[in-house]
Design a protein around this motif. Sequence first.
Motif, short mmCIF file in Angstrom:
data_model
loop_
_atom_site.label_atom_id
_atom_site.label_comp_id
_atom_site.label_asym_id
_atom_site.label_seq_id
_atom_site.Cartn_x
_atom_site.Cartn_y
_atom_site.Cartn_z
N VAL A 1 0.84 -1.20 0.00
CA VAL A 1 0.00 0.00 0.00
C VAL A 1 0.87 1.25 0.00
O VAL A 1 0.73 2.12 -0.85
CB VAL A 1 -0.96 0.00 1.22
N ASN A 2 1.78 1.35 0.96
CA ASN A 2 2.58 2.56 1.13
C ASN A 2 3.88 2.46 0.32
O ASN A 2 4.79 1.73 0.70
CB ASN A 2 2.89 2.78 2.61
N MET A 3 3.91 3.21 -0.78
CA MET A 3 5.09 3.22 -1.65
C MET A 3 5.29 4.63 -2.19
O MET A 3 4.34 5.41 -2.28
CB MET A 3 4.88 2.26 -2.84
N PRO A 4 6.54 4.96 -2.59
CA PRO A 4 6.79 6.29 -3.18
C PRO A 4 6.22 6.37 -4.60
O PRO A 4 5.91 5.34 -5.21
CB PRO A 4 8.32 6.36 -3.21
N GLN A 5 6.09 7.57 -5.09
CA GLN A 5 5.66 7.90 -6.45
C GLN A 5 4.20 7.54 -6.74
O GLN A 5 3.47 8.37 -7.22
CB GLN A 5 6.57 7.27 -7.50
N MET A 6 3.79 6.30 -6.50
CA MET A 6 2.38 5.93 -6.66
C MET A 6 2.08 4.85 -5.63
O MET A 6 2.65 3.77 -5.69
CB MET A 6 2.08 5.43 -8.07
N ASP A 7 1.17 5.16 -4.69
CA ASP A 7 0.85 4.17 -3.66
C ASP A 7 0.05 3.01 -4.25
O ASP A 7 -0.44 3.09 -5.38
CB ASP A 7 0.08 4.84 -2.50
N GLY A 8 -0.08 1.95 -3.46
CA GLY A 8 -0.72 0.74 -3.95
C GLY A 8 -2.18 0.89 -4.29
O GLY A 8 -2.67 0.29 -5.25
N ILE A 9 -2.90 1.68 -3.53
CA ILE A 9 -4.33 1.86 -3.80
C ILE A 9 -4.53 2.63 -5.11
O ILE A 9 -5.36 2.25 -5.94
CB ILE A 9 -5.03 2.53 -2.60
#
Length: 123
Positions: A54-62
């Motif tokens: 879910v929590n990621m840089p540039q584009m989150d998982g959701i």
Amino acid sequence: MTTVMLVDDSATMLMSLKSILTKAGYTVETAGHGKEAMDKLAKGVKPNLIISDVNMPQMDGITFVREARKAPGMRFTPMLMLTTESEQSKRNEAKSAGATGWLVKPVGPDQLLGVIKQVVPGA
């Protein structure tokens, strides 16, 4: 052969999950964040399953799941969220975006492979 796309900003998590899945006979594509995963989908990668943090840089998982659902051929592809997040509001947000299921880290190999067999027919 079943192809699984793993999307996570943790290189350790990607390596661990990839090891589990390749030993189980799956082909694995990896991406470090949602934007990279979208680029791979645009270049023709067609996974049978996507597992995303879910929590990621540039584009989150959701956001990634929401955008991936719009990609050609991805409308019915199972997409699982694998995260440390346990808030119900995040789960609801992911479901609204198009996520198929939600797994909370850490997840063991047996649990992971069991869920894959549930969501990917013939996997």
